[in-house]
Design a protein around this motif. Structure first.
Motif, PDB file in Angstrom:
ATOM      1  N   GLU A 213       0.840  -1.216   0.000  1.00  0.00           N
ATOM      2  CA  GLU A 213       0.000   0.000   0.000  1.00  0.00           C
ATOM      3  C   GLU A 213       0.866   1.253   0.000  1.00  0.00           C
ATOM      4  OE1 GLU A 213      -2.372  -0.579   3.456  1.00  0.00           O
ATOM      5  OE2 GLU A 213      -3.811  -1.923   2.453  1.00  0.00           O
ATOM      6  N   MET A 214       1.976   1.246   0.758  1.00  0.00           N
ATOM      7  CA  MET A 214       2.862   2.395   0.773  1.00  0.00           C
ATOM      8  C   MET A 214       3.494   2.601  -0.602  1.00  0.00           C
ATOM      9  SD  MET A 214       6.202   3.248   3.167  1.00  0.00           S
ATOM     10  CE  MET A 214       7.338   2.281   2.161  1.00  0.00           C
ATOM     11  N   GLY A 215       3.916   1.501  -1.241  1.00  0.00           N
ATOM     12  CA  GLY A 215       4.478   1.606  -2.585  1.00  0.00           C
ATOM     13  C   GLY A 215       3.479   2.194  -3.572  1.00  0.00           C
ATOM     14  N   ALA A 216       2.228   1.751  -3.475  1.00  0.00           N
ATOM     15  CA  ALA A 216       1.187   2.275  -4.366  1.00  0.00           C
ATOM     16  C   ALA A 216       0.953   3.757  -4.105  1.00  0.00           C
ATOM     17  CB  ALA A 216      -0.099   1.480  -4.169  1.00  0.00           C
ATOM     18  N   PHE A 217       0.985   4.162  -2.835  1.00  0.00           N
ATOM     19  CA  PHE A 217       0.793   5.572  -2.479  1.00  0.00           C
ATOM     20  C   PHE A 217       1.913   6.436  -3.060  1.00  0.00           C
ATOM     21  CE2 PHE A 217       1.804   9.086   0.408  1.00  0.00           C
ATOM     22  CZ  PHE A 217       0.589   9.765   0.440  1.00  0.00           C
ATOM     23  N   LEU A 218       3.171   6.009  -2.890  1.00  0.00           N
ATOM     24  CA  LEU A 218       4.303   6.778  -3.424  1.00  0.00           C
ATOM     25  C   LEU A 218       4.267   6.823  -4.948  1.00  0.00           C
ATOM     26  CD1 LEU A 218       7.152   5.482  -1.059  1.00  0.00           C
ATOM     27  CD2 LEU A 218       6.129   7.770  -1.073  1.00  0.00           C
ATOM     28  N   LYS A 219       3.920   5.707  -5.557  1.00  0.00           N
ATOM     29  CA  LYS A 219       3.847   5.646  -7.020  1.00  0.00           C
ATOM     30  C   LYS A 219       2.772   6.581  -7.555  1.00  0.00           C
ATOM     31  CE  LYS A 219       2.567   2.409 -10.713  1.00  0.00           C
ATOM     32  NZ  LYS A 219       2.158   1.003 -10.993  1.00  0.00           N
ATOM     33  N   ALA A 226       3.933  13.746 -14.673  1.00  0.00           N
ATOM     34  CA  ALA A 226       5.064  14.657 -14.858  1.00  0.00           C
ATOM     35  C   ALA A 226       5.077  15.693 -13.742  1.00  0.00           C
ATOM     36  CB  ALA A 226       4.969  15.343 -16.220  1.00  0.00           C
ATOM     37  N   ASN A 227       6.258  16.208 -13.442  1.00  0.00           N
ATOM     38  CA  ASN A 227       6.440  17.188 -12.361  1.00  0.00           C
ATOM     39  C   ASN A 227       6.151  16.595 -10.990  1.00  0.00           C
ATOM     40  OD1 ASN A 227       4.978  19.459 -14.662  1.00  0.00           O
ATOM     41  ND2 ASN A 227       7.146  19.221 -14.280  1.00  0.00           N
ATOM     42  N   GLN A 228       6.466  15.313 -10.854  1.00  0.00           N
ATOM     43  CA  GLN A 228       6.448  14.622  -9.563  1.00  0.00           C
ATOM     44  C   GLN A 228       7.694  13.728  -9.495  1.00  0.00           C
ATOM     45  OE1 GLN A 228       2.904  12.258  -9.264  1.00  0.00           O
ATOM     46  NE2 GLN A 228       1.576  13.992  -8.805  1.00  0.00           N
ATOM     47  N   TYR A 229       8.249  13.569  -8.288  1.00  0.00           N
ATOM     48  CA  TYR A 229       9.399  12.666  -8.156  1.00  0.00           C
ATOM     49  C   TYR A 229       9.685  12.452  -6.681  1.00  0.00           C
ATOM     50  CZ  TYR A 229      13.760  10.391  -9.486  1.00  0.00           C
ATOM     51  OH  TYR A 229      14.757   9.460  -9.692  1.00  0.00           O
ATOM     52  N   PHE A 230      10.352  11.339  -6.379  1.00  0.00           N
ATOM     53  CA  PHE A 230      10.843  11.162  -5.018  1.00  0.00           C
ATOM     54  C   PHE A 230      12.145  10.380  -5.017  1.00  0.00           C
ATOM     55  CE2 PHE A 230       8.981   6.900  -4.973  1.00  0.00           C
ATOM     56  CZ  PHE A 230       9.734   6.217  -4.024  1.00  0.00           C
ATOM     57  N   VAL A 231      12.978  10.697  -4.038  1.00  0.00           N
ATOM     58  CA  VAL A 231      14.239   9.996  -3.831  1.00  0.00           C
ATOM     59  C   VAL A 231      14.288   9.585  -2.361  1.00  0.00           C
ATOM     60  CG1 VAL A 231      15.355  11.423  -5.586  1.00  0.00           C
ATOM     61  CG2 VAL A 231      15.623  12.016  -3.182  1.00  0.00           C
ATOM     62  N   PHE A 232      15.138   8.622  -2.032  1.00  0.00           N
ATOM     63  CA  PHE A 232      15.244   8.193  -0.646  1.00  0.00           C
ATOM     64  C   PHE A 232      16.647   7.689  -0.361  1.00  0.00           C
ATOM     65  CE2 PHE A 232      14.113   4.375  -2.983  1.00  0.00           C
ATOM     66  CZ  PHE A 232      14.840   3.365  -2.375  1.00  0.00           C
ATOM     67  N   SER A 233      16.965   7.594   0.906  1.00  0.00           N
ATOM     68  CA  SER A 233      18.237   7.015   1.331  1.00  0.00           C
ATOM     69  C   SER A 233      17.966   5.746   2.124  1.00  0.00           C
ATOM     70  CB  SER A 233      19.045   8.006   2.171  1.00  0.00           C
ATOM     71  OG  SER A 233      18.468   8.163   3.456  1.00  0.00           O
ATOM     72  N   SER A 234      18.990   4.893   2.195  1.00  0.00           N
ATOM     73  CA  SER A 234      18.855   3.625   2.890  1.00  0.00           C
ATOM     74  C   SER A 234      20.234   3.141   3.317  1.00  0.00           C
ATOM     75  CB  SER A 234      18.199   2.581   1.972  1.00  0.00           C
ATOM     76  OG  SER A 234      18.284   1.282   2.525  1.00  0.00           O
ATOM     77  N   LYS A 235      20.271   2.348   4.391  1.00  0.00           N
ATOM     78  CA  LYS A 235      21.542   1.773   4.840  1.00  0.00           C
ATOM     79  C   LYS A 235      21.843   0.442   4.150  1.00  0.00           C
ATOM     80  CE  LYS A 235      20.552   1.954   9.274  1.00  0.00           C
ATOM     81  NZ  LYS A 235      19.379   2.845   9.381  1.00  0.00           N
ATOM     82  N   GLY A 236      20.911  -0.094   3.372  1.00  0.00           N
ATOM     83  CA  GLY A 236      21.150  -1.390   2.744  1.00  0.00           C
ATOM     84  C   GLY A 236      20.432  -1.535   1.423  1.00  0.00           C
ATOM     85  N   MET A 237      20.897  -2.489   0.626  1.00  0.00           N
ATOM     86  CA  MET A 237      20.338  -2.716  -0.699  1.00  0.00           C
ATOM     87  C   MET A 237      19.016  -3.472  -0.663  1.00  0.00           C
ATOM     88  SD  MET A 237      22.380  -1.296  -2.832  1.00  0.00           S
ATOM     89  CE  MET A 237      21.861  -2.029  -4.367  1.00  0.00           C
ATOM     90  N   LEU A 238      18.764  -4.213   0.425  1.00  0.00           N
ATOM     91  CA  LEU A 238      17.527  -4.988   0.489  1.00  0.00           C
ATOM     92  C   LEU A 238      16.301  -4.089   0.356  1.00  0.00           C
ATOM     93  CD1 LEU A 238      18.211  -7.646   3.285  1.00  0.00           C
ATOM     94  CD2 LEU A 238      17.992  -8.027   0.840  1.00  0.00           C
ATOM     95  N   THR A 239      16.384  -2.897   0.926  1.00  0.00           N
ATOM     96  CA  THR A 239      15.257  -1.958   0.854  1.00  0.00           C
ATOM     97  C   THR A 239      14.920  -1.624  -0.590  1.00  0.00           C
ATOM     98  OG1 THR A 239      15.893  -0.998   2.969  1.00  0.00           O
ATOM     99  CG2 THR A 239      14.428   0.308   1.574  1.00  0.00           C
ATOM    100  N   THR A 240      15.931  -1.347  -1.384  1.00  0.00           N
ATOM    101  CA  THR A 240      15.686  -0.962  -2.775  1.00  0.00           C
ATOM    102  C   THR A 240      15.135  -2.128  -3.578  1.00  0.00           C
ATOM    103  OG1 THR A 240      17.950  -1.501  -3.457  1.00  0.00           O
ATOM    104  CG2 THR A 240      17.558   0.709  -2.639  1.00  0.00           C
TER     105      THR A 240
END
Length: 348
Positions: A213-219, A226-240
């Motif tokens: 549900e969170m993924g669908a909300f961010l998407k 257009a004119n929408q975007y998001f970036v994030f940080s993480s301590k590990g690759m599993l999150t991505t």
């Protein structure tokens, strides 16, 4: 008889009720800041600044940022993705900045926020930074409601005059729904920067309905137009890896900055004795170089020694070292020897 009862209520019950009410109000006044009380009693949307005017935290005495080229390159990439139109054939890919704890992720996202605000200064673009770092750690209830957790932090960022206020107090006293935040955003162009999205440990569970549900909300609200975007940080690759499944698209992994010039680093970090060996030891990570010169230690020396001693007692093998090195790359805590797990918590 009825009149007597009426008088009794008038003379005794009503004053008692007023006194009780006054006591309750006075207690609330002392416990909860006036700003928050007023916030609860009025419409949340009227309390927030314009989306394009959201501010962000930046330390006043921070050291100079060492890698302006990295900053320019990533601002250009984010701007291109922001302008792109999301299609099934060519989806817009969110950007991820991955590195170990104390590796400079927060500073990098804050610098990106500042640079993006400067770039879109003449346009009505909402550049919003939110964080799940130690200063505003994920609250227990938020693990079960990730969408509201994100929206509540967006509202906190958009609330004027919150300097010095704790997010925890805000979260305890203010209800914020995703509907209210989306209404506040309206059709405003937007870029959302989320620091340490991996705080949602459920992201590592591909079956998690909450994370889907969170993924669908961010998407839907930060990628699909257009004119929408998001970036994030993480301590590990599993999150991505898992988030890419929830977003139904790949995640663009971006490198975080490293020290490019020994002499500039020595000057800006106020580390005159900085040598090549020192740089290699700290992985050329600017934040670790800067903090090491100031003697910063994020775990007690005694605790560190005890953990390492216990690990040696448990037995050190080639496979253990191999797994430990792999954990540095993918952030998988299951690969870390149990005795060393306390050392992985850099917020302690």
């Amino acid at each position: 008889m009825l009149q007597i009862k009426s008088n009794y209520f008038s003379y005794f019950c009503v004053p008692s009720f007023c006194i009780s009410y006054a006591i309750i109000v006075s207690i609330l006044y002392k416990i909860i800041p006036v700003a928050f009380v007023m916030f609860i009693l009025s419409d949340i949307l009227h309390q927030l600044c314009k989306p394009s005017e959201v501010s962000f935290p930046m330390e006043q005495n921070r050291p100079p940022f060492l890698t302006e080229k990295w900053l320019r390159d990533n601002v250009n990439l984010i701007a291109q993705s922001y302008d792109a139109r999301d299609t099934p054939a060519v989806p817009v890919l969110p950007a991820a900045f991955v590195r170990c704890g104390r590796g400079g992720k927060t500073r990098a996202l804050l610098e990106l926020t500042r640079a993006l605000k400067d770039r879109f200064n003449s346009e009505e673009v909402a550049v919003i930074y939110i964080s799940f770092t130690a200063h505003s750690s994920l609250l227990k209830w938020e693990t079960m409601n990730p969408i509201d957790a994100i929206c509540r932090r967006i509202a906190f960022a958009a609330l004027p005059n919150t300097a010095g206020e704790s997010f925890e107090k805000f979260a305890e006293t203010v209800e914020v729904s995703s509907t209210a935040v989306l209404k506040w955003l309206g059709n405003t162009p937007r870029i959302l920067l989320i620091d340490e999205l991996d705080s949602f440990t459920n992201l590592q569970n591909p079956e998690s309905i909450l994370m889907q549900e969170m993924g669908a909300f961010l998407k839907m609200n930060f990628l699909s137009r257009a004119n929408q975007y998001f970036v994030f940080s993480s301590k590990g690759m599993l999150t991505t890896d898992q988030l890419s499944q929830f977003l139904e698209r790949a995640v663009l992994i971006r490198e975080l900055p490293i020290v490019a010039d020994l002499f500039i680093a020595a000057k800006n970090c106020e580390y005159p004795a900085l040598g090549r060996n020192d740089l290699l030891f700290y992985g050329c990570i600017p934040s670790l170089v800067y903090l090491s010169e100031r003697g910063n230690s994020f775990i007690p020396n005694e605790s560190g020694q005890n953990a390492i001693t216990q690990c040696v007692k448990d037995g050190v093998s080639e496979s253990l070292i191999d797994n430990l090195l792999r954990s540095f790359l993918d952030g998988n805590p299951d690969l870390v020897p149990p005795a060393l797990l306390p050392l992985m918590d850099t917020t302690a």
